[in-house]
Design a protein around this motif. Structure first.
Motif, PDB file in Angstrom:
ATOM      1  N   SER A  80      42.838  35.844  54.992  1.00 35.30           N
ATOM      2  CA  SER A  80      42.856  34.573  54.278  1.00 35.30           C
ATOM      3  C   SER A  80      41.664  34.414  53.337  1.00 35.30           C
ATOM      4  O   SER A  80      41.857  34.115  52.144  1.00 35.30           O
ATOM      5  N   ASP A  85      42.131  36.790  50.402  1.00 30.17           N
ATOM      6  CA  ASP A  85      43.148  36.295  49.477  1.00 30.17           C
ATOM      7  C   ASP A  85      42.611  35.142  48.624  1.00 30.17           C
ATOM      8  O   ASP A  85      42.901  35.052  47.427  1.00 30.17           O
ATOM      9  N   ASP A 122      40.407  36.488  45.972  1.00 23.53           N
ATOM     10  CA  ASP A 122      41.257  37.135  44.971  1.00 23.53           C
ATOM     11  C   ASP A 122      41.873  36.094  44.042  1.00 23.53           C
ATOM     12  O   ASP A 122      41.867  36.246  42.808  1.00 23.53           O
ATOM     13  N   HIS A 163      50.726  33.979  41.953  1.00 23.02           N
ATOM     14  CA  HIS A 163      49.770  34.523  42.915  1.00 23.02           C
ATOM     15  C   HIS A 163      50.054  34.013  44.321  1.00 23.02           C
ATOM     16  O   HIS A 163      49.889  34.756  45.293  1.00 23.02           O
ATOM     17  N   GLU A 223      50.818  36.285  47.564  1.00 22.74           N
ATOM     18  CA  GLU A 223      50.171  36.196  48.868  1.00 22.74           C
ATOM     19  C   GLU A 223      51.202  36.038  49.984  1.00 22.74           C
ATOM     20  O   GLU A 223      51.055  36.613  51.069  1.00 22.74           O
ATOM     21  N   HIS A 236      50.729  43.339  54.028  1.00 21.84           N
ATOM     22  CA  HIS A 236      49.369  43.828  53.894  1.00 21.84           C
ATOM     23  C   HIS A 236      48.802  44.333  55.217  1.00 21.84           C
ATOM     24  O   HIS A 236      48.815  43.626  56.213  1.00 21.84           O
ATOM     25  N   TYR A 246      45.624  45.401  55.018  1.00 19.63           N
ATOM     26  CA  TYR A 246      44.235  45.010  54.772  1.00 19.63           C
ATOM     27  C   TYR A 246      43.256  45.995  55.381  1.00 19.63           C
ATOM     28  O   TYR A 246      42.246  45.621  55.963  1.00 19.63           O
TER      29      TYR A 246
END
Length: 232
Positions: free
Chosen positions: A131, A134, A137, A161, A165, A172, A174
Motif C-alpha cells: 500500500s 503504491d 507510485d 492508475h 493498482e 503483484h 512485490y
C-alpha cells in the motif's frame, strides 16, 4: 443531502480501494460504509454509482456493488490508455515542472528506496509494504500531471492508475526485483524532467508503462516474468 456528502463518500471509497481495504470481489455495503463515514446510505450509493461509471466497481442485480475483478482485457485497455496519455504528459511537463514538484517526485523515490531496503534486509515483505509503495507510485505520476495543469488529464490518469493498482492487488508479488525496477524506471523519468529533456522523459515513461504491463500480463497468466528492462 448535499453534493458535498457524495463527494466525501466518493473520495473515502477511492482511498479504501487504494489502501487495499476493499479487494477485488468484495461486496460494498452501503449501510455499514455510511455508518463508518458518518452519513446515510444515500450519498454512499451515489458515490458507488460514480465508481461504477469509472469501471472500479460493478453493480450486480440482487448483490449490490462488488469491487471489480479485473480481466486481461481490462489490463490491456488500461495500459494502452496510459501509454497514449502519459508519455505526452511527461514531455509537456519537462517544460513546465517546477523545483518543488521535482522535490516531491524525488521524495516518492526516496520512500520507495526505504521500502526496498526493508524488503532486501528481510525486515518486512514487499506485500506488507504494497500500500505505501503504491501510494508513492501514484504520487509520483500525479505530480507530473499536476505540473501540466490539465484537470481532465489529471482525473483520467488518476482513474487509470487506481485501476492499475486494483489489477495489481491480484497479481503483484512485490518482490525486491519488481520494486527495484520500478524505482529505476522512476529515476530515469525524473532525470529526463530535471534535464528538461522531453524526448528522454517520454521514452523513459513508455518503458516504465511497458515494463509494468508485461509484469501484469505475465503474472495474470501465471507465466514467468520476461527479461527487463524492455526497450522502446
Amino acid at each position: 443531502m448535499s453534493k458535498n456528502q457524495s463527494d466525501i463518500a466518493y473520495e473515502f471509497l477511492r482511498q479504501k480501494l487504494l489502501n487495499r481495504e476493499l479487494l477485488p470481489g468484495t461486496r460494498v455495503r452501503y449501510g455499514p460504509l455510511g455508518t463508518e463515514i458518518g452519513m446515510s446510505a444515500t450519498p454512499v450509493r451515489e458515490a458507488i454509482g460514480r465508481l461504477a461509471s469509472e469501471g472500479l466497481v460493478e453493480l450486480v442485480p440482487q448483490s449490490g456493488a462488488i469491487v471489480k475483478q479485473p480481466t486481461r482485457s481490462d489490463a490491456l485497455e488500461v495500459f494502452e490508455l496510459r501509454e497514449a496519455i502519459e508519455p505526452f504528459a511527461v514531455a509537456k511537463a519537462s517544460q513546465l515542472i517546477g523545483v518543488r514538484q521535482l522535490k516531491t517526485m524525488q521524495a516518492t523515490i526516496d520512500a520507495m528506496q526505504t521500502i526496498l531496503k526493508q524488503v532486501t534486509s528481510g525486515e518486512t515483505t514487499g506485500t506488507q509494504n504494497a500500500s505505501p509503495f503504491d501510494q508513492a507510485d501514484l504520487r509520483f505520476h500525479l505530480t507530473i500531471l499536476e505540473s501540466v495543469d490539465n484537470r481532465r488529464m489529471l482525473k483520467a490518469v488518476g482513474d487509470l492508475h487506481l485501476l492499475t493498482e486494483i489489477i495489481g492487488i491480484a497479481r503483484h508479488t512485490y518482490d525486491a526485483d519488481i520494486l527495484e525496477m520500478t524505482i529505476e524506471d522512476h529515476t530515469l523519468i525524473l532525470d529526463g524532467l530535471k534535464l528538461r529533456d522531453a524526448e528522454a522523459a517520454s521514452k523513459a515513461m513508455v518503458t516504465h508503462i511497458r515494463n509494468s504491463r508485461q509484469i501484469t500480463l505475465s503474472q495474470m497468466s501465471g507465466t514467468e516474468r520476461p527479461i527487463f528492462p524492455l526497450t522502446n
